[in-house]
Design an enzyme around this catalytic site. Structure first.
Site, PDB file in Angstrom:
ATOM      1  N   LYS A  44      10.330 -11.503  -1.906  1.00  0.00           N
ATOM      2  CA  LYS A  44      11.006 -11.375  -3.094  1.00  0.00           C
ATOM      3  C   LYS A  44      10.723 -12.187  -4.171  1.00  0.00           C
ATOM      4  O   LYS A  44      11.121 -12.352  -5.259  1.00  0.00           O
ATOM      5  CB  LYS A  44      12.432 -11.090  -2.916  1.00  0.00           C
ATOM      6  CG  LYS A  44      13.223 -10.011  -2.205  1.00  0.00           C
ATOM      7  CD  LYS A  44      14.645  -9.825  -2.358  1.00  0.00           C
ATOM      8  CE  LYS A  44      15.564 -10.750  -1.984  1.00  0.00           C
ATOM      9  NZ  LYS A  44      16.709 -10.414  -2.060  1.00  0.00           N
ATOM     10  N   LYS A  46      11.313 -15.368  -3.825  1.00  0.00           N
ATOM     11  CA  LYS A  46      12.446 -16.364  -3.842  1.00  0.00           C
ATOM     12  C   LYS A  46      12.478 -17.578  -2.563  1.00  0.00           C
ATOM     13  O   LYS A  46      12.121 -17.227  -1.447  1.00  0.00           O
ATOM     14  CB  LYS A  46      13.817 -15.713  -3.555  1.00  0.00           C
ATOM     15  CG  LYS A  46      14.325 -14.839  -4.629  1.00  0.00           C
ATOM     16  CD  LYS A  46      15.815 -14.181  -4.626  1.00  0.00           C
ATOM     17  CE  LYS A  46      16.438 -13.938  -5.765  1.00  0.00           C
ATOM     18  NZ  LYS A  46      17.909 -13.413  -5.806  1.00  0.00           N
TER      19      LYS A  46
END
Ligand code: C2G
Length: 132
Positions: A44, A46
């Site tokens: 993602k 992240k």
């Protein structure tokens, strides 16, 4: 027993997270939270401050949460909903429409995000405070 599920990273737990968890729980009797694994977070884009295990332990201590499971892929939601007999899927409305394919399997609810707080904002504010 009416079962609810929601997904997320839930890093640096804050009132925006608590608000979605509290409201999600209101849709049933049992709330499952699927927390993104460290590897899925990387997918993602992240990098969580807390590891999966730490984020799991923190969420398990939240009164609205009944069970925490790992989120490894984008594709696991249908299987999760079926395997756990989920009645309602809840997400913040930044995801509005993105998971409507689940309507075939359960109710899909998008709730307004809490304005003014995010993990990114926390990190930026702390960096500013510490770097002058
Ligand atoms: N959230 C919110 N208000 C905020 C911040 C977050 O309501 N101020 C909600 C998000 O909308 C989401 C949940 O809290 O429903 C978790 O947010 P994140 O940890 O940022 O999760 P995200 O990266 O959106 O991951 O497969 C779905 C993804 O795993 C969702």
């Amino acid at each position: 027993m009416k079962k609810v599920i929601t997904y997320g990273t839930f890093d640096l737990l804050h009132t925006g997270h608590i608000n979605i968890l509290r409201r999600a729980k209101e849709y049933g009797d049992y709330l499952i939270v699927a927390i993104s694994s460290d590897e899925f977070n990387a997918l993602k884009g992240k990098k969580a401050y807390y590891t999966f295990e730490q984020r799991k332990a923190i969420l398990e201590a939240v009164r609205y949460v009944d069970e925490v499971i790992p989120e490894h892929t984008w594709e696991q939601k249908v299987e999760d909903v079926q395997k756990h007999n989920v009645d309602v899927f809840v997400m913040g409305d930044d995801w509005e429409g993105k998971f409507d394919f689940l309507k075939e399997y359960c109710d899909v609810v998008y709730l307004p995000r809490t304005v003014g707080i995010s993990t990114t904002k926390i990190k930026n504010d702390l960096n500013k405070a510490n770097n002058g």
